[in-house]
Design a protein around this motif. Structure first.
Motif, PDB file in Angstrom:
ATOM      1  N   ASP A  14      20.776 -57.728  -9.878  1.00 44.56           N
ATOM      2  CA  ASP A  14      19.594 -58.473  -9.442  1.00 44.56           C
ATOM      3  C   ASP A  14      19.734 -59.975  -9.651  1.00 44.56           C
ATOM      4  O   ASP A  14      18.977 -60.750  -9.076  1.00 44.56           O
ATOM      5  CB  ASP A  14      18.347 -57.989 -10.189  1.00 44.56           C
ATOM      6  CG  ASP A  14      17.993 -56.554  -9.834  1.00 44.56           C
ATOM      7  OD1 ASP A  14      18.083 -56.201  -8.648  1.00 44.56           O
ATOM      8  OD2 ASP A  14      17.621 -55.791 -10.746  1.00 44.56           O
ATOM      9  N   THR A  15      20.705 -60.382 -10.472  1.00 44.61           N
ATOM     10  CA  THR A  15      20.868 -61.812 -10.747  1.00 44.61           C
ATOM     11  C   THR A  15      21.810 -62.490  -9.749  1.00 44.61           C
ATOM     12  O   THR A  15      21.884 -63.707  -9.713  1.00 44.61           O
ATOM     13  CB  THR A  15      21.413 -62.036 -12.175  1.00 44.61           C
ATOM     14  OG1 THR A  15      22.720 -61.471 -12.267  1.00 44.61           O
ATOM     15  CG2 THR A  15      20.488 -61.407 -13.209  1.00 44.61           C
ATOM     16  N   ALA A  16      22.513 -61.710  -8.963  1.00 46.86           N
ATOM     17  CA  ALA A  16      23.483 -62.264  -8.023  1.00 46.86           C
ATOM     18  C   ALA A  16      22.782 -62.858  -6.804  1.00 46.86           C
ATOM     19  O   ALA A  16      21.740 -62.372  -6.366  1.00 46.86           O
ATOM     20  CB  ALA A  16      24.452 -61.181  -7.579  1.00 46.86           C
ATOM     21  N   ASP A  17      23.366 -63.917  -6.271  1.00 46.60           N
ATOM     22  CA  ASP A  17      22.871 -64.518  -5.044  1.00 46.60           C
ATOM     23  C   ASP A  17      24.069 -64.747  -4.133  1.00 46.60           C
ATOM     24  O   ASP A  17      24.885 -65.632  -4.416  1.00 46.60           O
ATOM     25  CB  ASP A  17      22.159 -65.838  -5.336  1.00 46.60           C
ATOM     26  CG  ASP A  17      21.514 -66.433  -4.094  1.00 46.60           C
ATOM     27  OD1 ASP A  17      21.239 -65.672  -3.148  1.00 46.60           O
ATOM     28  OD2 ASP A  17      21.306 -67.658  -4.084  1.00 46.60           O
ATOM     29  N   PRO A  18      24.240 -63.934  -3.122  1.00 47.04           N
ATOM     30  CA  PRO A  18      23.326 -62.933  -2.602  1.00 47.04           C
ATOM     31  C   PRO A  18      23.310 -61.667  -3.467  1.00 47.04           C
ATOM     32  O   PRO A  18      24.223 -61.427  -4.255  1.00 47.04           O
ATOM     33  CB  PRO A  18      23.883 -62.619  -1.216  1.00 47.04           C
ATOM     34  CG  PRO A  18      25.348 -62.873  -1.337  1.00 47.04           C
ATOM     35  CD  PRO A  18      25.466 -64.022  -2.307  1.00 47.04           C
ATOM     36  N   LEU A  19      22.280 -60.861  -3.286  1.00 48.14           N
ATOM     37  CA  LEU A  19      22.109 -59.602  -4.006  1.00 48.14           C
ATOM     38  C   LEU A  19      23.317 -58.705  -3.736  1.00 48.14           C
ATOM     39  O   LEU A  19      23.705 -58.501  -2.585  1.00 48.14           O
ATOM     40  CB  LEU A  19      20.830 -58.915  -3.525  1.00 48.14           C
ATOM     41  CG  LEU A  19      20.467 -57.584  -4.185  1.00 48.14           C
ATOM     42  CD1 LEU A  19      20.099 -57.815  -5.641  1.00 48.14           C
ATOM     43  CD2 LEU A  19      19.317 -56.933  -3.446  1.00 48.14           C
ATOM     44  N   THR A  20      23.931 -58.200  -4.798  1.00 45.06           N
ATOM     45  CA  THR A  20      25.089 -57.322  -4.644  1.00 45.06           C
ATOM     46  C   THR A  20      24.900 -56.054  -5.464  1.00 45.06           C
ATOM     47  O   THR A  20      24.065 -55.986  -6.361  1.00 45.06           O
ATOM     48  CB  THR A  20      26.397 -58.007  -5.085  1.00 45.06           C
ATOM     49  OG1 THR A  20      26.287 -58.360  -6.461  1.00 45.06           O
ATOM     50  CG2 THR A  20      26.699 -59.236  -4.254  1.00 45.06           C
ATOM     51  N   GLY A  21      25.719 -55.071  -5.145  1.00 43.82           N
ATOM     52  CA  GLY A  21      25.697 -53.828  -5.884  1.00 43.82           C
ATOM     53  C   GLY A  21      27.055 -53.167  -5.866  1.00 43.82           C
ATOM     54  O   GLY A  21      27.901 -53.473  -5.021  1.00 43.82           O
ATOM     55  N   LEU A  22      27.263 -52.258  -6.800  1.00 44.83           N
ATOM     56  CA  LEU A  22      28.486 -51.469  -6.862  1.00 44.83           C
ATOM     57  C   LEU A  22      28.227 -50.185  -6.093  1.00 44.83           C
ATOM     58  O   LEU A  22      27.257 -49.469  -6.381  1.00 44.83           O
ATOM     59  CB  LEU A  22      28.857 -51.175  -8.316  1.00 44.83           C
ATOM     60  CG  LEU A  22      30.178 -50.452  -8.529  1.00 44.83           C
ATOM     61  CD1 LEU A  22      31.356 -51.303  -8.030  1.00 44.83           C
ATOM     62  CD2 LEU A  22      30.363 -50.111 -10.001  1.00 44.83           C
ATOM     63  N   ILE A  23      29.079 -49.905  -5.105  1.00 44.76           N
ATOM     64  CA  ILE A  23      28.905 -48.757  -4.226  1.00 44.76           C
ATOM     65  C   ILE A  23      30.065 -47.798  -4.435  1.00 44.76           C
ATOM     66  O   ILE A  23      31.225 -48.214  -4.495  1.00 44.76           O
ATOM     67  CB  ILE A  23      28.866 -49.192  -2.745  1.00 44.76           C
ATOM     68  CG1 ILE A  23      27.937 -50.383  -2.523  1.00 44.76           C
ATOM     69  CG2 ILE A  23      28.508 -48.013  -1.849  1.00 44.76           C
ATOM     70  CD1 ILE A  23      26.496 -50.146  -2.860  1.00 44.76           C
ATOM     71  N   ASP A  24      29.752 -46.507  -4.533  1.00 49.21           N
ATOM     72  CA  ASP A  24      30.765 -45.461  -4.706  1.00 49.21           C
ATOM     73  C   ASP A  24      30.992 -44.762  -3.369  1.00 49.21           C
ATOM     74  O   ASP A  24      30.080 -44.179  -2.801  1.00 49.21           O
ATOM     75  CB  ASP A  24      30.312 -44.451  -5.759  1.00 49.21           C
ATOM     76  CG  ASP A  24      31.386 -43.426  -6.044  1.00 49.21           C
ATOM     77  OD1 ASP A  24      31.677 -42.616  -5.143  1.00 49.21           O
ATOM     78  OD2 ASP A  24      31.930 -43.424  -7.156  1.00 49.21           O
ATOM     79  N   PHE A  25      32.232 -44.837  -2.889  1.00 40.85           N
ATOM     80  CA  PHE A  25      32.619 -44.205  -1.630  1.00 40.85           C
ATOM     81  C   PHE A  25      33.467 -42.972  -1.932  1.00 40.85           C
ATOM     82  O   PHE A  25      34.675 -42.991  -1.760  1.00 40.85           O
ATOM     83  CB  PHE A  25      33.416 -45.181  -0.765  1.00 40.85           C
ATOM     84  CG  PHE A  25      32.690 -46.451  -0.450  1.00 40.85           C
ATOM     85  CD1 PHE A  25      31.785 -46.506   0.591  1.00 40.85           C
ATOM     86  CD2 PHE A  25      32.912 -47.592  -1.200  1.00 40.85           C
ATOM     87  CE1 PHE A  25      31.115 -47.676   0.900  1.00 40.85           C
ATOM     88  CE2 PHE A  25      32.250 -48.774  -0.901  1.00 40.85           C
ATOM     89  CZ  PHE A  25      31.352 -48.813   0.143  1.00 40.85           C
ATOM     90  N   GLY A  26      32.855 -41.944  -2.464  1.00 43.66           N
ATOM     91  CA  GLY A  26      33.593 -40.726  -2.748  1.00 43.66           C
ATOM     92  C   GLY A  26      34.683 -40.901  -3.779  1.00 43.66           C
ATOM     93  O   GLY A  26      35.747 -40.308  -3.677  1.00 43.66           O
ATOM     94  N   GLY A  27      34.452 -41.745  -4.780  1.00 41.52           N
ATOM     95  CA  GLY A  27      35.418 -41.952  -5.853  1.00 41.52           C
ATOM     96  C   GLY A  27      35.986 -43.361  -5.901  1.00 41.52           C
ATOM     97  O   GLY A  27      36.469 -43.797  -6.933  1.00 41.52           O
ATOM     98  N   VAL A  28      35.961 -44.064  -4.804  1.00 39.39           N
ATOM     99  CA  VAL A  28      36.393 -45.458  -4.769  1.00 39.39           C
ATOM    100  C   VAL A  28      35.149 -46.324  -4.879  1.00 39.39           C
ATOM    101  O   VAL A  28      34.194 -46.135  -4.132  1.00 39.39           O
ATOM    102  CB  VAL A  28      37.136 -45.780  -3.451  1.00 39.39           C
ATOM    103  CG1 VAL A  28      37.466 -47.257  -3.358  1.00 39.39           C
ATOM    104  CG2 VAL A  28      38.391 -44.940  -3.322  1.00 39.39           C
TER     105      VAL A  28
END
Length: 106
Positions: A14-28
């Motif tokens: 929530d502190t990142a600009d732009p808003l970022t997130g960690l996404i899991d693509f089936g293990g990656v």
């Protein structure tokens, strides 16, 4: 080929600009920009293309797509190591040549 790949939101910065997130693509797991889906929650699925989450996706559709991508080898193509992929396509010669020439990354 660049695919729009479904992934599960693992965490959101929530502190990142732009808003970022960690996404899991089936293990990656990869970071992605979440600005286009800024109200997404951890545990939800999104479709990511070139590092941007473009829209939400229900879990059933996301898992079915990931399974199909994996069966077709598209996840390895999209996320796999480029040297390993090249070696597979060349029958193993690429890695051996790279190591013998001393051109491996240091």
């Amino acid at each position: 080929m660049c695919l729009a790949v479904p992934g599960k939101v693992v965490s959101i910065d929530d502190t990142a600009d732009p808003l970022t997130g960690l996404i899991d693509f089936g293990g990656v797991q990869k970071d992605a920009c979440l600005e286009y889906v800024s109200d997404v929650q951890v545990g939800e699925y999104v479709i990511v293309h070139v590092g941007f989450a473009l829209q939400r996706l229900d879990e059933e559709s996301a898992l079915a797509s990931l399974k199909l991508f994996e069966e077709l080898g598209l996840l390895e193509e999209e996320f796999g190591d480029a040297w390993e992929q090249a070696a597979k396509e060349a029958g193993g010669a690429a890695v051996a040549d790279r190591q013998d020439s001393g051109s491996e990354a240091r």
